[in-house]
Design an enzyme around this catalytic site. Sequence first.
Site, PDB file in Angstrom:
ATOM      1  N   GLU A   1      12.379  -9.624  55.832  1.00 23.52           N
ATOM      2  CA  GLU A   1      13.024  -8.485  56.483  1.00 23.52           C
ATOM      3  C   GLU A   1      13.212  -7.332  55.493  1.00 23.52           C
ATOM      4  OE1 GLU A   1      14.010 -11.587  56.537  1.00 23.52           O
ATOM      5  OE2 GLU A   1      14.633 -12.233  58.536  1.00 23.52           O
TER       6      GLU A   1
ATOM      7  N   PRO B   1       6.274 -21.310  44.157  1.00 22.20           N
ATOM      8  CA  PRO B   1       7.260 -21.820  45.127  1.00 22.20           C
ATOM      9  C   PRO B   1       8.034 -20.682  45.770  1.00 22.20           C
ATOM     10  CG  PRO B   1       8.045 -22.144  42.880  1.00 22.20           C
ATOM     11  CD  PRO B   1       6.644 -21.612  42.771  1.00 22.20           C
TER      12      PRO B   1
ATOM     13  N   GLY C   1       9.008 -12.176  42.424  1.00 19.11           N
ATOM     14  CA  GLY C   1       8.410 -10.858  42.568  1.00 19.11           C
ATOM     15  C   GLY C   1       7.029 -10.704  41.976  1.00 19.11           C
ATOM     16  N   GLU C   2       6.319 -11.813  41.701  1.00 24.80           N
ATOM     17  CA  GLU C   2       4.993 -11.714  41.090  1.00 24.80           C
ATOM     18  C   GLU C   2       3.878 -12.212  41.996  1.00 24.80           C
ATOM     19  OE1 GLU C   2       5.097 -11.683  36.428  1.00 24.80           O
ATOM     20  OE2 GLU C   2       5.612 -13.684  37.150  1.00 24.80           O
TER      21      GLU C   2
ATOM     22  N   ASN D   1       4.482 -14.835  55.382  1.00 28.48           N
ATOM     23  CA  ASN D   1       3.742 -13.686  55.893  1.00 28.48           C
ATOM     24  C   ASN D   1       2.302 -13.642  55.358  1.00 28.48           C
ATOM     25  OD1 ASN D   1       2.889 -11.240  56.853  1.00 28.48           O
ATOM     26  ND2 ASN D   1       4.488 -10.025  55.874  1.00 28.48           N
TER      27      ASN D   1
ATOM     28  N   LEU E   1       0.068 -11.391  55.962  1.00 29.60           N
ATOM     29  CA  LEU E   1      -0.402 -10.028  55.751  1.00 29.60           C
ATOM     30  C   LEU E   1      -0.317  -9.619  54.290  1.00 29.60           C
ATOM     31  CD1 LEU E   1       1.166  -8.259  58.863  1.00 29.60           C
ATOM     32  CD2 LEU E   1      -1.210  -8.961  58.542  1.00 29.60           C
ATOM     33  N   GLU E   2       0.554 -10.260  53.518  1.00 25.84           N
ATOM     34  CA  GLU E   2       0.640  -9.942  52.092  1.00 25.84           C
ATOM     35  C   GLU E   2      -0.669 -10.276  51.390  1.00 25.84           C
ATOM     36  OE1 GLU E   2       5.475 -10.650  51.607  1.00 25.84           O
ATOM     37  OE2 GLU E   2       4.078 -12.196  50.931  1.00 25.84           O
TER      38      GLU E   2
END
Length: 436
Positions: A69, A278, A318-319, A343, A345-346
């Site tokens: 989100e 993970p 964040g990597e 997701n 789409l990433e």
Amino acid sequence: MTPPGLSARILGRAWALIASLLAPFLPFYLRRRVAKGKEIAERLPERQGHGAVRPQGRLVWCHAASNGETLSLLPLLEALAKQDPALSFLVTTGTVTSARLLEQRLSPELAPRTQHRFLPLDVPHWVARFLDGWRPDLAVIVESELWPNMLAAAEAERVPMALINARMSARSAQSWGWAPGFARGLLGRFGLILAQTQADAARFSALAGREVPCWGNLKYAAPPLPADPAELARLSAAWAGRPVWLAASTHPGEDEIILAAHRLLAPAHSGLLTVIVPRHPPRGPDIAALAGDLPVARRGAGQEAGAGVAVYVADTLGELGLFYRLARVALIGGSLVPHGGQNPLEAARLGCPILIGPHHFNFSEIIARLSAAHGLIETPDGPGAAEALAAHVARLLADPAAGQAMAGAAAALAQGQADLPGRIATSLLPLIRSAR
């Protein structure tokens, strides 16, 4: 028979009473979450509505429950900031990882105008304290978090509310159906509801008793995941010539399948490197232990995936964008177990061929469109899951052209709603201006 309106009021008051009675015990619950790494000790007062530092001018409060989100919200914040440079933003989330993700992903232009707080638990006097301190001029809820006491308090404070990218599963709709008056009362507090799929729109329309439109899914409008250019160049050089595949955002129960697939693949793929990211980085040591006699390195421990390493556990935050760029194929986690998937789409935006398990109900519309465009391959769970996964990975490693054709189809679909954040921002601004 109890009238629907009266029934809704009774349920609302019952929820408020239960939450108030539980309030003295909730600090103990929160401290237990601190011990598990799910809360930040020094920020626990925010969970009781403390910590308001309201800026001057008009303030838009946006709530995004977790990572997905939060990422969906970012392009909307950019669009709102562009259309009204005087706005400030408060973003609340419910998880530690989403708070850190927001800090990492806010643009330099948006960061000075945006504050983050953890959402207070749904206790009447806690949410009242939160609203009294921040006095938002608009509340924007992303996807599906409907906390009755918070919504009631916002309505009492005459805060206009919008529910965007709204999502409701068939199971949730069935549950709300047991209290239709209560559901209609909650949804009636929103001046604007925008569903993310036509199926969601139908469910919200039935519960709200009014037409709920579907303009599209903000997940399609999210920017590509970032990657540090220097680190990307370094690892690209270090892993040159090695077949690399990725298991992205894995959940418990999946890592064993992935490691078994690696053992099946390794004899035919010299230098094979399996990267496991993970979903929750604290699981890194547990995953490393599952590797057994396989040479393993943990990024979270500062270890390198040298030539002798077979499994690289990227237990950092964040990597993921870095590893999508480095991998030749990616399994989307949360889909080999009944979690609902992450997701896809990433991966699509970064041109990484996609494999996904059968449990993808959180992204069913997206998966259906990707599948129709031949933009992914579904792989089974259960007995034989490791063998099937290994076979799919082997095929895509051996045939890069097939993988790139699949990735190209997925990338084209992922870029289809770039104008959606601007459209939603345009619809939200009049709510702010007419409010105060």
